[in-house]
Design a protein around this motif. Sequence first.
Motif, mmCIF file in Angstrom:
data_model
loop_
_atom_site.group_PDB
_atom_site.id
_atom_site.type_symbol
_atom_site.label_atom_id
_atom_site.label_comp_id
_atom_site.label_asym_id
_atom_site.label_seq_id
_atom_site.Cartn_x
_atom_site.Cartn_y
_atom_site.Cartn_z
ATOM 1 N N HIS A 92 0.855 -1.198 0.000
ATOM 2 C CA HIS A 92 0.000 0.000 0.000
ATOM 3 C C HIS A 92 0.893 1.252 0.000
ATOM 4 O O HIS A 92 1.054 1.917 1.024
ATOM 5 N N PRO A 93 1.486 1.604 -1.146
ATOM 6 C CA PRO A 93 2.427 2.727 -1.179
ATOM 7 C C PRO A 93 1.834 4.063 -0.742
ATOM 8 O O PRO A 93 2.569 4.960 -0.331
ATOM 9 N N VAL A 94 0.522 4.196 -0.764
ATOM 10 C CA VAL A 94 -0.108 5.434 -0.307
ATOM 11 C C VAL A 94 0.183 5.673 1.179
ATOM 12 O O VAL A 94 0.095 6.811 1.663
ATOM 13 N N LEU A 95 0.570 4.631 1.891
ATOM 14 C CA LEU A 95 0.888 4.750 3.317
ATOM 15 C C LEU A 95 2.282 5.307 3.584
ATOM 16 O O LEU A 95 2.631 5.562 4.732
ATOM 17 N N VAL A 96 3.085 5.503 2.544
ATOM 18 C CA VAL A 96 4.433 6.050 2.716
ATOM 19 C C VAL A 96 4.357 7.570 2.646
ATOM 20 O O VAL A 96 3.808 8.138 1.697
ATOM 21 N N GLU A 97 4.914 8.233 3.666
ATOM 22 C CA GLU A 97 4.993 9.703 3.634
ATOM 23 C C GLU A 97 5.795 10.118 2.410
ATOM 24 O O GLU A 97 6.682 9.405 1.956
ATOM 25 N N ARG A 98 5.521 11.304 1.923
ATOM 26 C CA ARG A 98 6.184 11.777 0.729
ATOM 27 C C ARG A 98 6.520 13.241 0.839
ATOM 28 O O ARG A 98 5.933 13.923 1.696
ATOM 29 N N PRO A 99 7.437 13.636 -0.020
ATOM 30 C CA PRO A 99 8.201 12.879 -1.000
ATOM 31 C C PRO A 99 9.534 12.393 -0.420
ATOM 32 O O PRO A 99 10.065 12.991 0.513
ATOM 33 N N ILE A 100 10.035 11.337 -0.994
ATOM 34 C CA ILE A 100 11.398 10.886 -0.688
ATOM 35 C C ILE A 100 12.252 11.279 -1.878
ATOM 36 O O ILE A 100 11.874 11.045 -3.029
ATOM 37 N N VAL A 101 13.391 11.915 -1.591
ATOM 38 C CA VAL A 101 14.299 12.369 -2.638
ATOM 39 C C VAL A 101 15.647 11.677 -2.447
ATOM 40 O O VAL A 101 16.180 11.638 -1.335
ATOM 41 N N VAL A 102 16.171 11.151 -3.556
ATOM 42 C CA VAL A 102 17.467 10.471 -3.556
ATOM 43 C C VAL A 102 18.415 11.266 -4.436
ATOM 44 O O VAL A 102 18.101 11.549 -5.601
ATOM 45 N N THR A 103 19.563 11.670 -3.866
ATOM 46 C CA THR A 103 20.589 12.401 -4.610
ATOM 47 C C THR A 103 21.947 11.783 -4.265
ATOM 48 O O THR A 103 22.041 10.985 -3.329
ATOM 49 N N PRO A 104 23.000 12.182 -4.978
ATOM 50 C CA PRO A 104 24.328 11.685 -4.619
ATOM 51 C C PRO A 104 24.749 12.088 -3.201
ATOM 52 O O PRO A 104 25.635 11.476 -2.617
ATOM 53 N N LEU A 105 24.094 13.102 -2.632
ATOM 54 C CA LEU A 105 24.440 13.570 -1.291
ATOM 55 C C LEU A 105 23.639 12.885 -0.197
ATOM 56 O O LEU A 105 23.877 13.127 0.990
ATOM 57 N N GLY A 106 22.673 12.061 -0.576
ATOM 58 C CA GLY A 106 21.890 11.358 0.425
ATOM 59 C C GLY A 106 20.445 11.178 0.019
ATOM 60 O O GLY A 106 20.019 11.575 -1.064
ATOM 61 N N THR A 107 19.709 10.566 0.920
ATOM 62 C CA THR A 107 18.287 10.284 0.732
ATOM 63 C C THR A 107 17.538 10.917 1.890
ATOM 64 O O THR A 107 17.951 10.777 3.041
ATOM 65 N N ARG A 108 16.449 11.614 1.579
ATOM 66 C CA ARG A 108 15.675 12.273 2.632
ATOM 67 C C ARG A 108 14.188 12.166 2.377
ATOM 68 O O ARG A 108 13.736 12.270 1.241
ATOM 69 N N LEU A 109 13.458 11.999 3.463
ATOM 70 C CA LEU A 109 12.024 12.235 3.446
ATOM 71 C C LEU A 109 11.900 13.747 3.597
ATOM 72 O O LEU A 109 12.278 14.304 4.636
ATOM 73 N N CYS A 110 11.453 14.414 2.568
ATOM 74 C CA CYS A 110 11.459 15.882 2.547
ATOM 75 C C CYS A 110 10.164 16.436 3.115
ATOM 76 O O CYS A 110 9.370 17.092 2.451
#
Length: 126
Positions: A92-110
Amino acid sequence: MKPSNTEITIFHNPSCGTSRNVLALIREAGVEPRVVDYQKTPYTRDQLAGMLLAMDLRPRDVLRTKGDLYTQLDLARPDWTDEQLLDTLVRHPVLVERPIVVTPLGTRLCRPKERLFEVLPAARPV
């Protein structure tokens, strides 16, 4: 030097205001990210587990508590294991908070959107 287009991925929900704002901030930095509408292209278990590891978070940390599905599945119960929650988030991907951003500097739930600046210095306001 700005990151290239292929180096930044946003796991996006176009109906979410925060997700739209983060996407706009990335684009304002002069970057066109890879945009994954995770409701149309759901997370794989390994993909979501890897992002959680990269963010040093557990499944409950990214669990969206708003909405009927959270209540229907009784996800507030403390006896849910990380493995069970991860499987549920993948189903159920709707249950994941968003957005998640992946960059060369790291991954964050923004959430809040300013968390983007931790992994995208090119977007940092002057």
